[in-house]
Design a protein around this motif. Structure first.
Motif, PDB file in Angstrom:
ATOM      1  N   GLN A  49       0.837  -1.190   0.000  1.00  0.00           N
ATOM      2  CA  GLN A  49       0.000   0.000   0.000  1.00  0.00           C
ATOM      3  C   GLN A  49       0.877   1.247   0.000  1.00  0.00           C
ATOM      4  O   GLN A  49       2.091   1.167   0.128  1.00  0.00           O
ATOM      5  N   SER A  50       0.250   2.403  -0.174  1.00  0.00           N
ATOM      6  CA  SER A  50       0.988   3.659  -0.165  1.00  0.00           C
ATOM      7  C   SER A  50       0.499   4.520   0.989  1.00  0.00           C
ATOM      8  O   SER A  50      -0.661   4.444   1.391  1.00  0.00           O
ATOM      9  N   TRP A  51       1.417   5.355   1.495  1.00  0.00           N
ATOM     10  CA  TRP A  51       1.094   6.276   2.580  1.00  0.00           C
ATOM     11  C   TRP A  51       1.287   7.695   2.078  1.00  0.00           C
ATOM     12  O   TRP A  51       2.383   8.063   1.626  1.00  0.00           O
ATOM     13  N   THR A  52       0.226   8.477   2.137  1.00  0.00           N
ATOM     14  CA  THR A  52       0.288   9.843   1.627  1.00  0.00           C
ATOM     15  C   THR A  52       1.017  10.736   2.613  1.00  0.00           C
ATOM     16  O   THR A  52       0.669  10.812   3.788  1.00  0.00           O
ATOM     17  N   VAL A  53       2.066  11.393   2.127  1.00  0.00           N
ATOM     18  CA  VAL A  53       2.838  12.328   2.935  1.00  0.00           C
ATOM     19  C   VAL A  53       2.379  13.750   2.664  1.00  0.00           C
ATOM     20  O   VAL A  53       2.056  14.498   3.580  1.00  0.00           O
ATOM     21  N   VAL A  54       2.357  14.139   1.387  1.00  0.00           N
ATOM     22  CA  VAL A  54       1.837  15.433   0.951  1.00  0.00           C
ATOM     23  C   VAL A  54       0.789  15.153  -0.111  1.00  0.00           C
ATOM     24  O   VAL A  54       1.130  14.633  -1.175  1.00  0.00           O
TER      25      VAL A  54
ATOM     26  N   ILE B  60       4.435   7.599  -0.083  1.00  0.00           N
ATOM     27  CA  ILE B  60       5.464   6.591   0.152  1.00  0.00           C
ATOM     28  C   ILE B  60       4.895   5.240  -0.241  1.00  0.00           C
ATOM     29  O   ILE B  60       3.963   4.735   0.393  1.00  0.00           O
ATOM     30  N   ASP B  61       5.391   4.674  -1.304  1.00  0.00           N
ATOM     31  CA  ASP B  61       4.981   3.346  -1.744  1.00  0.00           C
ATOM     32  C   ASP B  61       6.235   2.567  -2.139  1.00  0.00           C
ATOM     33  O   ASP B  61       7.363   3.036  -1.934  1.00  0.00           O
ATOM     34  N   TRP B  62       6.042   1.374  -2.703  1.00  0.00           N
ATOM     35  CA  TRP B  62       7.184   0.534  -3.019  1.00  0.00           C
ATOM     36  C   TRP B  62       8.066   1.157  -4.096  1.00  0.00           C
ATOM     37  O   TRP B  62       9.295   1.001  -4.072  1.00  0.00           O
TER      38      TRP B  62
END
Length: 288
Positions: free
Chosen positions: A140-145, A151-153
């Motif tokens: 999965q991805s984590w939204t920073v901005v 942040i994903d693979w």
């Protein structure tokens, strides 16, 4: 003696009458530089006047800004990690312990001897395949901005691959810098009672850093340009946006202008910073 002076004078006259004199070489070099500059300026002017759609440029500009920010984030993180790791790789390359030296040498030979694109594929495709299908933990991805950075693979792959690849080159630059420091520096430090580690940290490495600074700075500029390869791992960098705009609008030159501007917005300040650090290092050497 008189004959010798006469012979020297005749040699100088013959050299002065040759086709390649200092003045002629200077004039030829100046002429080539002027012609080249005018040709490039004319070509750029032609593109900007006749081939750039400024309405499209304004419409897609925000997408390039977001791509610029994403690439800048990768560059900053990878650059810091690569330089830090490269120092340890360089120390390993000059280590007196055979195991440490062998590991550092094998690391440098692998990452300098294989393409960065290959290394990206190893990390991006190879590592997830070690898990059963659908069970890779970083899926999965984590939204920073929002809208700018997640942040994903692919992001992790970009940072890890660029760090590992360029740490090898930085390590070789550090090794060369250490080898350029006279051996008497280490011997003098040891004779004063300093340990090997303290001598390396306090005496040798500061001088090695100054020797290696130009090569390290050049490698960081190359790192910026290497981010263009991240398009193959679906990372939304600058050339990815270019390809999308070109395929949708069938316009190459408008996005090309923005690609050039965004890359130069990173590389030019970086080159100025390296030049500033080099000047500071030379000033410190002259003062010493």
């Amino acid at each position: 003696m008189g004959e010798t002076y006469a012979d020297d004078a005749s040699v100088e006259e013959t050299a002065g009458d040759g086709l390649l004199t200092d003045e002629r070489v200077r004039i030829a070099g100046l002429a080539v530089a002027v012609v080249f500059t005018l040709a490039v300026a004319g070509f750029v002017g032609l593109v900007l006047v006749d081939y750039v759609d400024y309405d499209l440029l304004a419409a897609v500009f925000p997408r390039f800004v977001f791509a610029f920010l994403r690439v800048l984030m990768v560059v900053v993180i990878s650059s810091v990690l690569a330089v830090t790791a490269g120092v340890f790789v360089g120390l390993g390359r000059v280590s007196r312990t055979s195991l440490t030296y062998s590991i550092a040498t094998a690391y440098v030979q692998f990452f300098r001897g294989t393409p960065l694109l290959f290394q990206l594929f190893i990390i991006y495709l190879g590592i997830p395949s070690l898990w059963p299908p659908g069970q890779f933990p970083i899926s999965q991805s984590w939204t920073v901005v929002p809208g700018v950075l997640s942040i994903d693979w692919s992001f992790i792959t970009a940072v890890v691959a660029l760090t590992l690849n360029h740490a090898a080159y930085v390590g070789e630059a550090v090794k060369g810098g250490i080898n350029a420091v006279p051996e008497g520096q280490m011997e003098a430090a040891r004779s004063l009672g300093m340990s090997y580690v303290d001598s390396m940290r306090e005496i040798v490495l500061p001088q090695a850093w100054r020797n290696a600074l130009a090569a390290i700075g050049n490698d960081q500029v190359i790192l910026v340009k290497d981010t263009s390869l991240l398009t193959v791992i679906a990372f939304p960098e600058i050339l990815t946006v270019f390809r999308e705009v070109n395929s949708n609008q069938f316009d190459a030159w408008t996005p090309i202008v923005l690609v050039a501007v965004t890359y130069l917005a990173i590389t030019l300040p970086l080159m100025w910073l390296v030049q500033y650090l080099e000047d500071r290092a030379e000033w410190g050497a002259d003062r010493a």
